[in-house]
Design a protein around this motif. Structure first.
Motif, PDB file in Angstrom:
ATOM      1  N   LYS A   1       0.824  -1.216   0.000  1.00  0.00           N
ATOM      2  CA  LYS A   1       0.000   0.000   0.000  1.00  0.00           C
ATOM      3  C   LYS A   1       0.854   1.260   0.000  1.00  0.00           C
ATOM      4  O   LYS A   1       0.543   2.254   0.665  1.00  0.00           O
ATOM      5  N   GLY A   2       1.945   1.214  -0.746  1.00  0.00           N
ATOM      6  CA  GLY A   2       2.806   2.383  -0.872  1.00  0.00           C
ATOM      7  C   GLY A   2       3.717   2.630   0.310  1.00  0.00           C
ATOM      8  O   GLY A   2       4.440   3.624   0.349  1.00  0.00           O
ATOM      9  N   ILE A   3       3.717   1.722   1.290  1.00  0.00           N
ATOM     10  CA  ILE A   3       4.544   1.887   2.474  1.00  0.00           C
ATOM     11  C   ILE A   3       5.720   0.916   2.382  1.00  0.00           C
ATOM     12  O   ILE A   3       5.535  -0.280   2.206  1.00  0.00           O
ATOM     13  N   ASP A   4       6.935   1.465   2.488  1.00  0.00           N
ATOM     14  CA  ASP A   4       8.117   0.605   2.491  1.00  0.00           C
ATOM     15  C   ASP A   4       8.866   0.781   3.802  1.00  0.00           C
ATOM     16  O   ASP A   4       8.363   1.382   4.752  1.00  0.00           O
ATOM     17  N   ILE A   5      10.095   0.277   3.865  1.00  0.00           N
ATOM     18  CA  ILE A   5      10.830   0.278   5.134  1.00  0.00           C
ATOM     19  C   ILE A   5      11.260   1.686   5.558  1.00  0.00           C
ATOM     20  O   ILE A   5      11.641   1.898   6.705  1.00  0.00           O
ATOM     21  N   HIS A   6      11.208   2.651   4.632  1.00  0.00           N
ATOM     22  CA  HIS A   6      11.625   4.015   4.960  1.00  0.00           C
ATOM     23  C   HIS A   6      10.456   4.895   5.411  1.00  0.00           C
ATOM     24  O   HIS A   6      10.679   5.949   6.018  1.00  0.00           O
ATOM     25  N   THR A   7       9.229   4.498   5.117  1.00  0.00           N
ATOM     26  CA  THR A   7       8.069   5.371   5.307  1.00  0.00           C
ATOM     27  C   THR A   7       7.768   5.613   6.777  1.00  0.00           C
ATOM     28  O   THR A   7       7.654   4.674   7.565  1.00  0.00           O
ATOM     29  N   VAL A   8       7.619   6.904   7.142  1.00  0.00           N
ATOM     30  CA  VAL A   8       7.232   7.258   8.500  1.00  0.00           C
ATOM     31  C   VAL A   8       5.762   7.656   8.502  1.00  0.00           C
ATOM     32  O   VAL A   8       5.188   7.982   7.468  1.00  0.00           O
TER      33      VAL A   8
ATOM     34  N   SER B   1       9.217  12.994  -2.188  1.00  0.00           N
ATOM     35  CA  SER B   1       8.830  11.598  -2.047  1.00  0.00           C
ATOM     36  C   SER B   1       8.746  11.256  -0.559  1.00  0.00           C
ATOM     37  O   SER B   1       9.252  11.982   0.294  1.00  0.00           O
ATOM     38  N   SER B   2       8.094  10.130  -0.245  1.00  0.00           N
ATOM     39  CA  SER B   2       7.971   9.731   1.164  1.00  0.00           C
ATOM     40  C   SER B   2       9.332   9.464   1.778  1.00  0.00           C
ATOM     41  O   SER B   2       9.537   9.670   2.979  1.00  0.00           O
ATOM     42  N   SER B   3      10.295   9.002   0.973  1.00  0.00           N
ATOM     43  CA  SER B   3      11.621   8.719   1.508  1.00  0.00           C
ATOM     44  C   SER B   3      12.341   9.985   1.956  1.00  0.00           C
ATOM     45  O   SER B   3      13.295   9.931   2.734  1.00  0.00           O
TER      46      SER B   3
ATOM     47  N   GLY C   1       2.463   9.484   8.462  1.00  0.00           N
ATOM     48  CA  GLY C   1       2.099  10.783   7.930  1.00  0.00           C
ATOM     49  C   GLY C   1       2.632  11.031   6.533  1.00  0.00           C
ATOM     50  O   GLY C   1       2.179  11.948   5.848  1.00  0.00           O
ATOM     51  N   ALA C   2       3.592  10.209   6.102  1.00  0.00           N
ATOM     52  CA  ALA C   2       4.184  10.387   4.770  1.00  0.00           C
ATOM     53  C   ALA C   2       3.653   9.363   3.776  1.00  0.00           C
ATOM     54  O   ALA C   2       4.145   9.278   2.652  1.00  0.00           O
ATOM     55  N   GLU C   3       2.628   8.601   4.174  1.00  0.00           N
ATOM     56  CA  GLU C   3       2.122   7.540   3.292  1.00  0.00           C
ATOM     57  C   GLU C   3       1.532   8.088   1.997  1.00  0.00           C
ATOM     58  O   GLU C   3       1.530   7.411   0.970  1.00  0.00           O
ATOM     59  N   ASN C   4       1.024   9.315   2.049  1.00  0.00           N
ATOM     60  CA  ASN C   4       0.368   9.888   0.866  1.00  0.00           C
ATOM     61  C   ASN C   4       1.348  10.497  -0.131  1.00  0.00           C
ATOM     62  O   ASN C   4       0.948  10.951  -1.193  1.00  0.00           O
ATOM     63  N   PHE C   5       2.623  10.502   0.230  1.00  0.00           N
ATOM     64  CA  PHE C   5       3.643  10.977  -0.692  1.00  0.00           C
ATOM     65  C   PHE C   5       4.220   9.769  -1.422  1.00  0.00           C
ATOM     66  O   PHE C   5       4.605   8.785  -0.795  1.00  0.00           O
ATOM     67  N   ALA C   6       4.250   9.842  -2.737  1.00  0.00           N
ATOM     68  CA  ALA C   6       4.673   8.682  -3.526  1.00  0.00           C
ATOM     69  C   ALA C   6       6.123   8.351  -3.256  1.00  0.00           C
ATOM     70  O   ALA C   6       6.948   9.215  -2.982  1.00  0.00           O
ATOM     71  N   ASN C   7       6.451   7.070  -3.380  1.00  0.00           N
ATOM     72  CA  ASN C   7       7.834   6.629  -3.233  1.00  0.00           C
ATOM     73  C   ASN C   7       8.587   6.777  -4.551  1.00  0.00           C
ATOM     74  O   ASN C   7       9.205   5.843  -5.058  1.00  0.00           O
ATOM     75  N   THR C   8       8.479   7.922  -5.126  1.00  0.00           N
ATOM     76  CA  THR C   8       9.144   8.192  -6.400  1.00  0.00           C
ATOM     77  C   THR C   8       9.801   9.556  -6.326  1.00  0.00           C
ATOM     78  O   THR C   8       9.534  10.343  -5.430  1.00  0.00           O
ATOM     79  N   ALA C   9      10.656   9.813  -7.276  1.00  0.00           N
ATOM     80  CA  ALA C   9      11.288  11.122  -7.325  1.00  0.00           C
ATOM     81  C   ALA C   9      10.249  12.160  -7.711  1.00  0.00           C
ATOM     82  O   ALA C   9       9.277  11.868  -8.392  1.00  0.00           O
ATOM     83  N   PRO C  10      10.411  13.438  -7.316  1.00  0.00           N
ATOM     84  CA  PRO C  10       9.439  14.470  -7.639  1.00  0.00           C
ATOM     85  C   PRO C  10       9.419  14.792  -9.129  1.00  0.00           C
ATOM     86  O   PRO C  10      10.399  14.585  -9.844  1.00  0.00           O
ATOM     87  N   THR C  11       8.271  15.333  -9.571  1.00  0.00           N
ATOM     88  CA  THR C  11       8.031  15.728 -10.962  1.00  0.00           C
ATOM     89  C   THR C  11       8.442  14.621 -11.920  1.00  0.00           C
ATOM     90  O   THR C  11       9.131  14.843 -12.900  1.00  0.00           O
ATOM     91  N   GLN C  12       8.008  13.422 -11.639  1.00  0.00           N
ATOM     92  CA  GLN C  12       8.405  12.287 -12.457  1.00  0.00           C
ATOM     93  C   GLN C  12       7.214  11.341 -12.603  1.00  0.00           C
ATOM     94  O   GLN C  12       6.455  11.131 -11.668  1.00  0.00           O
ATOM     95  N   THR C  13       7.052  10.771 -13.799  1.00  0.00           N
ATOM     96  CA  THR C  13       5.998   9.786 -14.029  1.00  0.00           C
ATOM     97  C   THR C  13       6.614   8.397 -13.968  1.00  0.00           C
ATOM     98  O   THR C  13       7.604   8.121 -14.648  1.00  0.00           O
ATOM     99  N   VAL C  14       6.049   7.527 -13.152  1.00  0.00           N
ATOM    100  CA  VAL C  14       6.601   6.203 -12.961  1.00  0.00           C
ATOM    101  C   VAL C  14       5.503   5.177 -13.159  1.00  0.00           C
ATOM    102  O   VAL C  14       4.426   5.297 -12.588  1.00  0.00           O
ATOM    103  N   THR C  15       5.770   4.171 -13.972  1.00  0.00           N
ATOM    104  CA  THR C  15       4.849   3.054 -14.138  1.00  0.00           C
ATOM    105  C   THR C  15       5.490   1.837 -13.498  1.00  0.00           C
ATOM    106  O   THR C  15       6.639   1.521 -13.769  1.00  0.00           O
ATOM    107  N   LYS C  16       4.739   1.153 -12.662  1.00  0.00           N
ATOM    108  CA  LYS C  16       5.317   0.011 -11.964  1.00  0.00           C
ATOM    109  C   LYS C  16       4.275  -1.086 -11.818  1.00  0.00           C
ATOM    110  O   LYS C  16       3.081  -0.834 -11.735  1.00  0.00           O
TER     111      LYS C  16
END
Length: 559
Positions: free
Chosen positions: A247-254, A297-299, A256-271
């Motif tokens: 659900k978008g949460i990895d080992i780095h996510t704190v 990003s959440s990281s 309150g930051a779950e709604n920030f994507a785990n991707t670099a900013p201003t970038q489109t990512v397909t996964k």
């Protein structure tokens, strides 16, 4: 060559776990070619390991038998039953070493994986039991201290955190439940162990000297059983593969930051995402396309281990945890003696009460963290547990002094429930605050608060108890009153400290303004900053604007 200071600094700054692709592929299977690994296999393995570790909580059942085996009948010159209060200190030493070992080896475990940690821990605990048995056999209390207190305590410290760390990483969507299951077995250990100890040693050996197998053989037999079960469980423990997230949460996510994507900013990512990437790669998948503009990003909110350990919220949580655990720890260590010496019950009843107390401890470890998942917060339940302890600890001295058996048990059971709840909540709380990547180390270090409560509080507790016995004898009904009063002061401090632990991401990350000394939130959620002694309340619009500016600054920096 690194200086000692540089080595320590590196030790507490790096939690990177390096694995070969061959190892990652191998860890996809529990039994190679037969049974694929499933993250839910971790839960029973963790419970089994913790049940063995939790035998520590049944140490009070060893106190009187060890003292009789080494020093002779537990009677004074008048023929009255006594507790010399010497063997009980082994428990406090084990607790101290437990906490220190967890703190020292927590970062090592993160870098080397839970399997190595569990094998090391189970081996040391096994040796500790053997040495303790030998110490009783040769009538050397010093060897019992060294064996169980130091060697066994070190093994318990490593074994305790070994399953906690991977469970927090595999279950970012259920951190509370994972934490509860990871540590609930520790409470279960004190349910089973008093009966096995009593049956093996001899039901009334402490009072009559009539033994079954005796104390030394009991340590050897139980030590062998624990070693087998803990080592078997170790083969199940493993870390998730690189890039694992739920659900978008990895080992780095704190939190309150779950709604920030785990991707670099201003970038489109397909996964391509798997609901559980390691369980079965043939299951249905779905594609997620994330387009993020002008936000980090959440990281970006993640902290390194050294940053986490030095943070204000970690220091406050450390004090909070100390205050939350000192009461239950000291009551559990003395409950069998209190039931027999103050309440006038037999050894069988005392063992039953010890087990029931373990059941409450277990229930708290499982129920409170699981409720925290539904609530979405850990802090309110931590506060609840401290308030409950405050109430019942205030009642307990009068309950014991007036020999109100049922009321005494209610107080002890409520405190044990909340004590266990604190242990169940803290791993998930730490993962929320600092990310699950660091949880093995942050959890290990915070256990030194428990160790401090054990060795410092325990030694003070025993010293005061002996002074009160000398002052009050032969009437010892109020021998614990003074102890419970000073402990109550720490629990009240814990309530106050918990109120000031910041859990809101904005409270933790918004830069301080010039002259700001304190910040907190009102019940309605409004942010209040204190400048000197002057509080200033901010509207939601003002706070949102300041947060947006902060995110914009972070996004620019990331570029």
């Amino acid at each position: 060559m690194k200086s000692p200071f540089q080595a320590i600094k590196w030790h507490y700054s790096s939690t990177h776990y390096e694995r070969s692709q061959k190892q990652i592929d191998r860890e996809e299977w529990l039994i190679p070619g037969v049974l694929r690994f499933n993250r839910f296999f971790l839960m029973p393995a963790a419970v089994v390991m913790q049940v063995c570790c939790g035998s520590l909580y049944a140490w009070s059942g060893y106190n009187l038998p060890i003292e009789r085996a080494i020093f002779g009948p537990n009677l004074n010159a008048a023929g009255v039953a006594i507790d010399r209060g010497q063997a009980s200190n082994v428990f406090f030493v084990a607790v101290a070493v437990f906490g220190l070992t967890s703190a020292i080896l927590g970062p090592w475990l993160e870098r080397n994986g839970p399997f190595k940690g569990a094998v090391l821990g189970s081996t040391l605990f096994f040796l500790g039991n053997l040495l303790a048995g030998l110490g009783v056999q040769v009538k050397s209390l010093e060897l019992v201290f060294f064996g169980y207190g130091f060697v066994g305590g070190a093994g318990l410290g490593v074994s305790y955190i070994a399953p906690v760390s991977p469970l927090q990483k595999w279950f970012p969507d259920l951190r509370g439940l994972a934490a509860g299951l990871a540590v609930c077995g520790f409470g279960a250990g004190s349910i089973f162990s008093p009966f096995t100890q009593k049956a093996l040693i001899g039901a009334n050996y402490a009072n009559t000297g009539v033994e079954n197998l005796g104390v030394p053989k009991t340590f050897v037999i139980l030590g062998c059983c624990y070693f087998f079960l803990m080592t078997l469980s170790a083969f199940v423990l493993r870390m998730p593969p690189p890039g694992y997230q739920i659900k978008g949460i990895d080992i780095h996510t704190v939190k309150g930051a779950e709604n920030f994507a785990n991707t670099a900013p201003t970038q489109t990512v397909t996964k391509t995402m798997h609901d559980d990437p390691v369980i079965d790669k043939t299951e249905s998948t779905h594609t997620v396309v994330d387009v993020q503009h002008n936000q980090p990003s959440s990281s970006a909110f993640a902290l390194s281990l050294s940053e986490a350990l030095k943070s204000k919220e970690y220091i406050l949580m450390y004090i909070m945890f100390f205050c939350a655990e000192i009461t239950g720890l000291l009551i559990i260590s003395k409950i069998q003696s209190i039931v027999q010496n103050q309440l006038g019950k037999g050894a069988d009843v005392a063992a039953n009460i010890n087990s029931a107390l373990g059941g409450c401890n277990l229930a708290g470890r499982l129920i409170l963290p699981t409720l925290s998942d539904f609530l979405g917060q850990r802090k309110p339940l931590f506060l609840f547990s401290l308030v409950v302890q405050t109430i019942f600890l205030a009642i307990l001295p009068n309950a014991i002094g007036s020999q109100q058996y049922i009321l005494t048990l209610i107080c002890a059971f409520a405190i044990a429930f909340c004590y266990g709840g604190g242990f169940g909540l803290i791993p998930a709380f730490l993962a929320d605050q600092f990310g699950s990547k660091n949880v093995g180390a942050t959890h290990g270090v915070i256990l030194t608060a428990w160790a401090l409560a054990g060795v410092g509080g325990g030694l003070i507790f025993n010293k005061i108890y002996k002074m009160e016995v000398a002052r009050l004898k032969p009437d010892l009904l109020h021998a614990y009153d003074l102890n419970f009063r000073w402990i109550l002061a720490f629990v009240c401090l814990g309530v106050l400290i918990t109120l000031f632990v910041p859990t809101n991401l904005r409270d933790r990350r918004l830069p301080k303004k010039t002259g700001e000394t304190l910040r907190f939130r009102l019940i309605n959620g409004r942010l209040v900053r204190v400048f000197g002694f002057k509080p200033v309340m901010y509207s939601k619009a003002e706070e949102d604007h300041e947060w947006a500016e902060y995110l914009s600054t972070m996004e620019t920096t990331a570029r």
